[in-house]
Scaffold this motif. Structure first.
Motif, PDB file in Angstrom:
ATOM      1  N   THR A 274      32.446  -2.655  69.487  1.00 14.78           N
ATOM      2  CA  THR A 274      31.466  -1.631  69.144  1.00 14.78           C
ATOM      3  C   THR A 274      31.170  -0.788  70.391  1.00 14.78           C
ATOM      4  OG1 THR A 274      29.296  -1.277  68.209  1.00 14.78           O
ATOM      5  CG2 THR A 274      29.488  -3.151  69.631  1.00 14.78           C
ATOM      6  N   THR A 275      30.874   0.481  70.186  1.00 12.92           N
ATOM      7  CA  THR A 275      30.554   1.312  71.354  1.00 12.92           C
ATOM      8  C   THR A 275      29.063   1.169  71.672  1.00 12.92           C
ATOM      9  OG1 THR A 275      30.002   3.209  69.998  1.00 12.92           O
ATOM     10  CG2 THR A 275      32.288   3.025  70.708  1.00 12.92           C
ATOM     11  N   ALA A 276      28.697   1.574  72.892  1.00 14.39           N
ATOM     12  CA  ALA A 276      27.288   1.476  73.292  1.00 14.39           C
ATOM     13  C   ALA A 276      26.413   2.347  72.388  1.00 14.39           C
ATOM     14  CB  ALA A 276      27.134   1.892  74.749  1.00 14.39           C
ATOM     15  N   VAL A 277      26.980   3.482  71.927  1.00 18.30           N
ATOM     16  CA  VAL A 277      26.208   4.378  71.046  1.00 18.30           C
ATOM     17  C   VAL A 277      25.909   3.672  69.722  1.00 18.30           C
ATOM     18  CG1 VAL A 277      26.163   6.663  69.981  1.00 18.30           C
ATOM     19  CG2 VAL A 277      27.534   6.290  72.005  1.00 18.30           C
ATOM     20  N   GLU A 278      26.948   3.039  69.172  1.00 25.48           N
ATOM     21  CA  GLU A 278      26.746   2.329  67.895  1.00 25.48           C
ATOM     22  C   GLU A 278      25.775   1.174  68.082  1.00 25.48           C
ATOM     23  OE1 GLU A 278      31.202   2.982  65.993  1.00 25.48           O
ATOM     24  OE2 GLU A 278      30.802   1.298  67.326  1.00 25.48           O
ATOM     25  N   PHE A 279      25.956   0.459  69.187  1.00 26.27           N
ATOM     26  CA  PHE A 279      25.100  -0.680  69.483  1.00 26.27           C
ATOM     27  C   PHE A 279      23.640  -0.219  69.551  1.00 26.27           C
ATOM     28  CE2 PHE A 279      22.941  -3.683  72.232  1.00 26.27           C
ATOM     29  CZ  PHE A 279      23.469  -4.915  71.875  1.00 26.27           C
ATOM     30  N   ASP A 280      23.432   0.871  70.259  1.00 20.32           N
ATOM     31  CA  ASP A 280      22.103   1.444  70.435  1.00 20.32           C
ATOM     32  C   ASP A 280      21.516   1.818  69.069  1.00 20.32           C
ATOM     33  OD1 ASP A 280      19.962   2.389  71.750  1.00 20.32           O
ATOM     34  OD2 ASP A 280      20.960   4.002  72.825  1.00 20.32           O
ATOM     35  N   ASP A 281      22.320   2.518  68.264  1.00 20.98           N
ATOM     36  CA  ASP A 281      21.878   2.956  66.931  1.00 20.98           C
ATOM     37  C   ASP A 281      21.478   1.778  66.058  1.00 20.98           C
ATOM     38  OD1 ASP A 281      22.158   5.567  67.374  1.00 20.98           O
ATOM     39  OD2 ASP A 281      23.977   5.880  66.180  1.00 20.98           O
ATOM     40  N   HIS A 282      22.386   0.772  66.016  1.00 18.85           N
ATOM     41  CA  HIS A 282      22.151  -0.365  65.118  1.00 18.85           C
ATOM     42  C   HIS A 282      20.933  -1.169  65.534  1.00 18.85           C
ATOM     43  CE1 HIS A 282      26.623  -0.244  63.848  1.00 18.85           C
ATOM     44  NE2 HIS A 282      25.872   0.566  63.131  1.00 18.85           N
ATOM     45  N   THR A 283      20.851  -1.454  66.836  1.00 17.97           N
ATOM     46  CA  THR A 283      19.718  -2.282  67.273  1.00 17.97           C
ATOM     47  C   THR A 283      18.408  -1.514  67.094  1.00 17.97           C
ATOM     48  OG1 THR A 283      20.193  -1.611  69.540  1.00 17.97           O
ATOM     49  CG2 THR A 283      20.954  -3.785  68.884  1.00 17.97           C
ATOM     50  N   PHE A 284      18.432  -0.200  67.376  1.00 22.00           N
ATOM     51  CA  PHE A 284      17.221   0.606  67.199  1.00 22.00           C
ATOM     52  C   PHE A 284      16.806   0.599  65.722  1.00 22.00           C
ATOM     53  CE2 PHE A 284      15.134   4.694  66.307  1.00 22.00           C
ATOM     54  CZ  PHE A 284      14.099   4.636  67.213  1.00 22.00           C
TER      55      PHE A 284
END
Lengths: 464, 487
Positions: A274-284
């Protein structure tokens, strides 16, 4: 007769100038690898030990502060240099070794040395592990590629076979002669680091390392022996030095460079990270809107407020006998912690799948099998790194709980309080744990050994 | 040499190579490794492009949401129905929530050929007022173990693998004649053996290089689009790689001129490959690390923390008293968050970040100065290994060199400073606490994503000219040796 055969082979080797040059170059390289490994190990271990003390000293001497602000100042958990990093520094420079212990934020290991390195780093770091995994096989193959084939090329095979020597003795004699030379190099690789460790640590600190060290040397011996047998078998099978050299060098190239890198790329594509952007989106998203029936952040906060007011029998938050904000912060930390735990666990599961694929490629390469064994035994592998990260994260939460409990009753914390927060100390898992995690590579090395002996038997049947 | 003789040699080489299956086996191998490398590199490039697309969409989504939310609050008499920490009219809340912008380094098309530092350096940052990236990772998420294993890209194939295949292609040009007994025949011909050998090697080099570019150029154009063909980066890359191949062929000629057996020729060439490709870089790294030791980032952190402690020993106490521990902003000792608390947090973050930044700046400068010195020294020594020179050249041309990532990182630092200057005054306006408007939302600084593939800081032309000279000298020595061969 066996002794005669061995001494004949060794004499022949000694008289070949190439072998002398090869051995001289090799000794120089081993010396350099030892110095490099020693400098890396001593400098880093002292630096990290010192840094761990400094960061904690800074934390407990921060003076009078609001406890929450002081907790945010936090301190670092540094992964100590592995006890056998002198042999192999493994993935150390790629993972980082600093873990920030700060409230609200799931910690992450940072400061990867490789980020600040020049392009030279991509060519590798010369230490004992690098030498054993990359250069030793090439040396063994250069030594054994004409072990049998030269008899055909020189026209001496009939002479040798007509002497009072069985084919088994011939096989054993030649392999043992090569084994003597390879053994000398392995001995140098085994005793050199041991001497440096003894000098640096002293007998009392060295003794606990000896069982692990012995296992490493045993693995190295098995690896060197299997490569020697393999080189001999190919030489016997082809009866042609040039062909044998091309095959062995090709096998080395494939096994050392091509197979692992190609499998690595394959692992990246089959199990994309997963990319950091996706990770950020999902966790947020999960923190904000909840997972499953948890409800949104506002809904959860309202439910918590309702339950607290019902519990204390009041109608307004202001009338609660306890402060509601710390309770909401702790509840949020708990639910956010669950979200982050899930997200990190997903990343780790994916990485484990990727790593398994690369490690499976050791079926095609004994060099990889030995590298895995080396990483696990020296505790410079990813499993040990994860163990460190898990312990550091547990310590971060422990510190958070201690500070929160203090903050419920106090608005200012002094050094007397900061000193009650425990220092972080990490010790890598013991030999049993390391061996359990290295079971796969050990089995693969044994499998390769059986394969090499079988190939030798087949070659004997065909050629002798 | 006459054209007719050259034609004879051309046919002879093709027939020879075809009959002993070297041509088919070797070129199949080259085809397979190149296809694999181009596939791996281009899919990485596409992944990065997709990520940038996602970032653009994300940015738009966040901006729209921010503007709508502020408008809603303004339309309802500044009443915010949700949790106060999410109220976008507080500059501090926006600086944490929707405010942080992404700064991206757009991957250049040739990055599909050379991963370089892109494996370990981030190509985008989320820029917060407190740091370049927060919450998640300090760089893009990647598996450390796979990074340790290394990448399989075009650069790896060219730098490591193809010299070995070239060795297989050329190691026995002279020695095979001697071993097959045709050497005496050649000696009795009226043609110069040195010229014949040079021509044969030239034909093999031409075949190999043409085949190589005939695969790479169209496939790469198909995978990432043909625009790169119009860049000078591409043509320098073609020159550098072709010269690198020529160097190995020249070396093969030199080794062949020593009248060794094919076996020994192969051994010598493999040994040279090992020395130039692995040992010289390892030794250089050893030397440069000692000459210009790079300070650890841990030391930077320690310096930063020392500065914060020093600050709190002096005037930080007042800040704590006045803002953080004042009853107005005391968060933990309350049941309802007040606007003063949000303001207080903003001030704390702003003040302590200024201290951190000041403390880090000096240590960071020292770190980058040392890395820069290593890079400069490396540039001086790269001529000792053609493999190293090519690696450096390729990454510079593809926009994946440390220098280019460092430039990007410095641009992001400047952007972060701009973002801070935008938010700090708004965070510290005590009069109303809620000062962030739609106009402010639309004025949040943006980073202009761009390609970092400028290579003028690297003397590519002179370096490769020098290597062309070295190659010519090696060829010349080999040729002269063959010319005067008495064996």
């Amino acid at each position: 007769m066996l002794r005669l055969l061995i001494s004949k082979e060794l004499r022949e080797l000694r008289r070949t100038t190439n072998a002398a040059w090869l051995l001289a170059g090799l000794t120089l390289l081993v010396g350099l690898a030892l110095y490099n490994g020693y400098a890396y190990y001593t400098t880093r271990s002292a630096f990290l030990r010192q840094s761990q003390q400094t960061t904690y000293a800074q934390f407990i001497a921060q003076g009078d502060k609001n406890p929450h602000l002081g907790a945010h100042f936090g301190f670092y958990a540094y992964k100590p240099t592995a006890d056998l990093a002198l042999l192999d520094n493994g993935v150390e420079d790629y993972t980082g070794n600093s873990f920030y212990l700060e409230p609200h934020k799931r910690g992450e290991v940072k400061f990867r040395e490789v980020s600040d390195a020049t392009a030279l780093r991509s060519f590798g770091f010369l230490n004992v592990g690098y030498f054993a995994q990359l250069l030793l096989p090439l040396f063994i193959f250069l030594l054994t590629h004409n072990l049998f084939s030269k008899e055909w090329e020189n026209g001496t095979i009939k002479l040798v076979l007509s002497a009072r020597v069985s084919t088994g003795q011939l096989l054993a004699g030649k392999l043992l002669a090569a084994g003597v030379v390879v053994g000398a190099v392995v001995l140098l690789l085994a005793l050199g680091p041991l001497g440096l460790l003894a000098w640096h640590l002293g007998p009392s600190e060295l003794t606990p390392l000896l069982p692990t060290y012995t296992c490493y040397v045993a693995g190295l011996l098995l690896y060197a022996a299997l490569l020697t047998v393999l080189g001999g078998a190919v030489s016997l099978l082809t009866r042609n030095s040039a062909l044998s050299l091309v095959m062995l060098a090709g096998f080395w190239l494939l096994g050392v460079f091509l197979v692992p890198r190609l499998t690595g790329e394959l692992a990246r594509r089959t199990h994309p990270t997963t990319t950091a952007v996706e990770f950020d989106d999902h966790t947020f998203h999960d923190m904000q809107y909840g997972v499953g029936h948890e409800g949104t952040k506002d809904e959860r906060r309202t439910a918590l407020a309702d339950s607290m007011m019902a519990y204390y029998g009041v109608k307004r938050l202001e009338d609660l006998p306890v402060y509601f904000i710390p309770i909401t912060i702790e509840a949020a930390e708990e639910s956010d912690g669950r979200v982050m735990d899930r997200a990190y666990a997903a990343i780790e599961r994916n990485e484990a799948r990727q790593n398994r694929l690369v490690q499976l490629s050791a079926l095609l390469s004994p060099f990889l099998a030995f590298r895995e064994l080396s990483l696990h035994l020296t505790a410079t592998d990813l499993d040990t790194h994860r163990d460190f990260a898990a312990q550091a994260e547990a310590h971060r939460r422990r510190v958070g709980r201690i500070v929160d409990a203090f903050y419920q009753k106090n608005t200012v914390a002094g050094n007397a309080f900061w000193r009650t927060v425990p220092q972080f100390a990490y010790a890598a898992p013991g030999l049993g744990w390391r061996l359990r995690h290295a079971a796969g590579p050990v089995l693969l090395l044994l499998g390769w050994s059986v394969g090499a002996v079988s190939l030798l038997m087949l070659a004997k049947k065909i050629s002798l | 040499m006459s054209a007719s003789l050259f034609r004879v040699l051309w046919r002879h080489e093709l027939t020879c190579l075809y009959r002993n299956r070297v041509l088919v086996v070797l070129f199949s191998l080259v085809l397979v490794v190149l296809l694999a490398a181009l596939w791996a590199g281009s899919s990485q490039w596409h992944t990065q492009q997709r990520t940038l697309g996602r970032i653009r969409a994300h940015r738009q989504e966040m901006q729209d949401s921010l503007v709508q939310r502020i408008r809603r609050v303004e339309a309802h008499g500044m009443h915010y129905p949700g949790f106060i920490w999410d109220d976008p009219t507080f500059a501090y809340n926006t600086a944490r929530n929707e405010g942080p912008q992404y700064a991206a380094k757009v991957p250049f098309a040739l990055q599909a050929l050379v991963a370089g530092q892109s494996v370990v350096q981030p190509f985008y940052y989320k820029v917060y007022i407190t740091k370049k990236q927060q919450l998640v990772h300090e760089s893009e998420i990647d598996n450390s173990y796979l990074q340790f294993v290394g990448t399989f890209d075009f650069a790896f194939v060219v730098v490591y693998l193809l010299p070995l295949l070239l060795i297989v292609f050329t190691y026995n040009v002279v020695s095979s004649e001697r071993e097959q007994g045709t050497w005496v025949l050649l000696k009795t011909s009226n043609q110069s053996i040195a010229q014949l050998t040079l021509a044969r090697l030239g034909i093999r080099y031409g075949l190999f290089t043409l085949f190589f570019w005939a695969i790479v150029a169209p496939i790469l154009a198909g995978l990432v689009g043909p625009a790169f063909l119009a860049t000078s980066n591409w043509w320098w890359l073609v020159v550098a790689v072709s010269l690198y191949f020529a160097f190995w062929v020249a070396l093969a000629l030199l080794v062949n001129s020593f009248s060794l057996s094919s076996n020994l020729n192969a051994l010598t060439l493999i040994f040279l490959w090992l020395v130039l490709g692995l040992l010289v870089p390892a030794l250089l790294q050893f030397g440069l690390d000692r000459a210009y030791p790079i300070p650890s980032r841990i030391a930077i952190t320690t310096a930063e923390r020392d500065a914060i402690n020093r600050y709190f020993e002096r005037d930080g106490q007042t800040l704590t008293q006045e803002v953080f521990s004042s009853p107005r902003t005391l968060i933990r000792q309350a049941s309802v968050v007040t606007p003063g608390m949000v303001y207080g947090y903003g001030v704390i973050v702003y003040k302590s970040q200024e201290i951190k930044d000041a403390a880090t700046q000096q240590a960071e400068r020292q770190l980058y100065r040392q890395i820069e010195q290593q890079q400069v020294a490396l540039r001086g020594w790269q001529l000792t290994s053609p493999a190293l020179l090519l690696q450096e050249t390729l990454s510079a041309l593809a926009g994946t060199h440390w220098q280019q990532f460092n430039r990007f990182s410095r641009d992001v630092d400047a952007f972060r400073y701009r973002t801070q200057r935008f938010f700090y005054p708004k965070m510290a306006q005590e009069s109303t606490y809620r000062t962030f408007t739609v106009a402010d939302a639309e004025a949040i600084p943006q980073f202009q994503p761009r390609v970092y593939a400028d290579y003028h800081w690297l003397p590519i032309g002179p370096s490769w000219l020098l290597y062309a000279g070295i190659t010519a000298v090696v060829l010349g020595v080999g040729y002269r040796r063959l010319l005067h061969a008495t064996w």
